[in-house]
Design a protein around this motif. Sequence first.
Motif, PDB file in Angstrom:
ATOM      1  N   ILE A  51       0.843  -1.204   0.000  1.00  0.00           N
ATOM      2  CA  ILE A  51       0.000   0.000   0.000  1.00  0.00           C
ATOM      3  C   ILE A  51       0.877   1.251   0.000  1.00  0.00           C
ATOM      4  O   ILE A  51       0.622   2.202  -0.754  1.00  0.00           O
ATOM      5  CB  ILE A  51      -0.973  -0.008   1.202  1.00  0.00           C
ATOM      6  CG1 ILE A  51      -2.044  -1.077   1.003  1.00  0.00           C
ATOM      7  CG2 ILE A  51      -1.592   1.370   1.417  1.00  0.00           C
ATOM      8  CD1 ILE A  51      -2.903  -1.333   2.222  1.00  0.00           C
ATOM      9  N   ALA A  52       1.915   1.265   0.817  1.00  0.00           N
ATOM     10  CA  ALA A  52       2.823   2.418   0.862  1.00  0.00           C
ATOM     11  C   ALA A  52       3.493   2.628  -0.494  1.00  0.00           C
ATOM     12  O   ALA A  52       3.637   3.757  -0.969  1.00  0.00           O
ATOM     13  CB  ALA A  52       3.863   2.234   1.957  1.00  0.00           C
ATOM     14  N   ARG A  53       3.896   1.534  -1.133  1.00  0.00           N
ATOM     15  CA  ARG A  53       4.527   1.621  -2.456  1.00  0.00           C
ATOM     16  C   ARG A  53       3.536   2.174  -3.477  1.00  0.00           C
ATOM     17  O   ARG A  53       3.864   3.053  -4.268  1.00  0.00           O
ATOM     18  CB  ARG A  53       5.005   0.239  -2.887  1.00  0.00           C
ATOM     19  CG  ARG A  53       5.576   0.193  -4.291  1.00  0.00           C
ATOM     20  CD  ARG A  53       5.971  -1.238  -4.661  1.00  0.00           C
ATOM     21  NE  ARG A  53       6.429  -1.322  -6.021  1.00  0.00           N
ATOM     22  CZ  ARG A  53       5.645  -1.613  -7.059  1.00  0.00           C
ATOM     23  NH1 ARG A  53       4.359  -1.842  -6.877  1.00  0.00           N
ATOM     24  NH2 ARG A  53       6.146  -1.670  -8.270  1.00  0.00           N
ATOM     25  N   ALA A  54       2.322   1.658  -3.485  1.00  0.00           N
ATOM     26  CA  ALA A  54       1.306   2.123  -4.428  1.00  0.00           C
ATOM     27  C   ALA A  54       1.006   3.602  -4.220  1.00  0.00           C
ATOM     28  O   ALA A  54       0.850   4.361  -5.185  1.00  0.00           O
ATOM     29  CB  ALA A  54       0.032   1.294  -4.287  1.00  0.00           C
ATOM     30  N   THR A  55       0.949   4.023  -2.967  1.00  0.00           N
ATOM     31  CA  THR A  55       0.702   5.437  -2.652  1.00  0.00           C
ATOM     32  C   THR A  55       1.831   6.309  -3.193  1.00  0.00           C
ATOM     33  O   THR A  55       1.588   7.356  -3.797  1.00  0.00           O
ATOM     34  CB  THR A  55       0.554   5.621  -1.134  1.00  0.00           C
ATOM     35  OG1 THR A  55      -0.537   4.817  -0.679  1.00  0.00           O
ATOM     36  CG2 THR A  55       0.307   7.071  -0.766  1.00  0.00           C
ATOM     37  N   ALA A  56       3.073   5.877  -2.991  1.00  0.00           N
ATOM     38  CA  ALA A  56       4.226   6.644  -3.483  1.00  0.00           C
ATOM     39  C   ALA A  56       4.238   6.698  -5.007  1.00  0.00           C
ATOM     40  O   ALA A  56       4.512   7.753  -5.596  1.00  0.00           O
ATOM     41  CB  ALA A  56       5.520   6.035  -2.958  1.00  0.00           C
ATOM     42  N   LEU A  57       3.937   5.586  -5.666  1.00  0.00           N
ATOM     43  CA  LEU A  57       3.906   5.576  -7.127  1.00  0.00           C
ATOM     44  C   LEU A  57       2.786   6.465  -7.671  1.00  0.00           C
ATOM     45  O   LEU A  57       2.972   7.177  -8.670  1.00  0.00           O
ATOM     46  CB  LEU A  57       3.756   4.145  -7.649  1.00  0.00           C
ATOM     47  CG  LEU A  57       4.965   3.235  -7.433  1.00  0.00           C
ATOM     48  CD1 LEU A  57       4.623   1.800  -7.826  1.00  0.00           C
ATOM     49  CD2 LEU A  57       6.181   3.732  -8.189  1.00  0.00           C
ATOM     50  N   ALA A  58       1.641   6.443  -7.017  1.00  0.00           N
ATOM     51  CA  ALA A  58       0.531   7.307  -7.439  1.00  0.00           C
ATOM     52  C   ALA A  58       0.895   8.774  -7.246  1.00  0.00           C
ATOM     53  O   ALA A  58       0.601   9.615  -8.106  1.00  0.00           O
ATOM     54  CB  ALA A  58      -0.732   6.959  -6.658  1.00  0.00           C
TER      55      ALA A  58
END
Length: 84
Positions: A51-58
């Motif tokens: 989730i943290a990775r997806a948030t950063a990529l978004a």
Amino acid sequence: MTVELTTRLDDELVRDLRERAASAGIDVDTLIGRVLTANHLAASGTREERIARATALAAAAVHDWNRAGRPEDDGVDFDDLFLR
């Protein structure tokens, strides 16, 4: 293995990468390698890490979109999605 990446980064990001690498006592290539490794590990990590990775990529995608003037070329509008 050596990998050569060819991509365009904005000047502000390059300055930040150089500063972070210098403060860590490493070169920019090593820093980028570590960032990519951390991203790879997070992609297969715990749910919270994913989730943290997806948030950063978004956030990075939105940053790029904002810098480009929020283009909507080739976009899909709500009518296309919901009124068909």
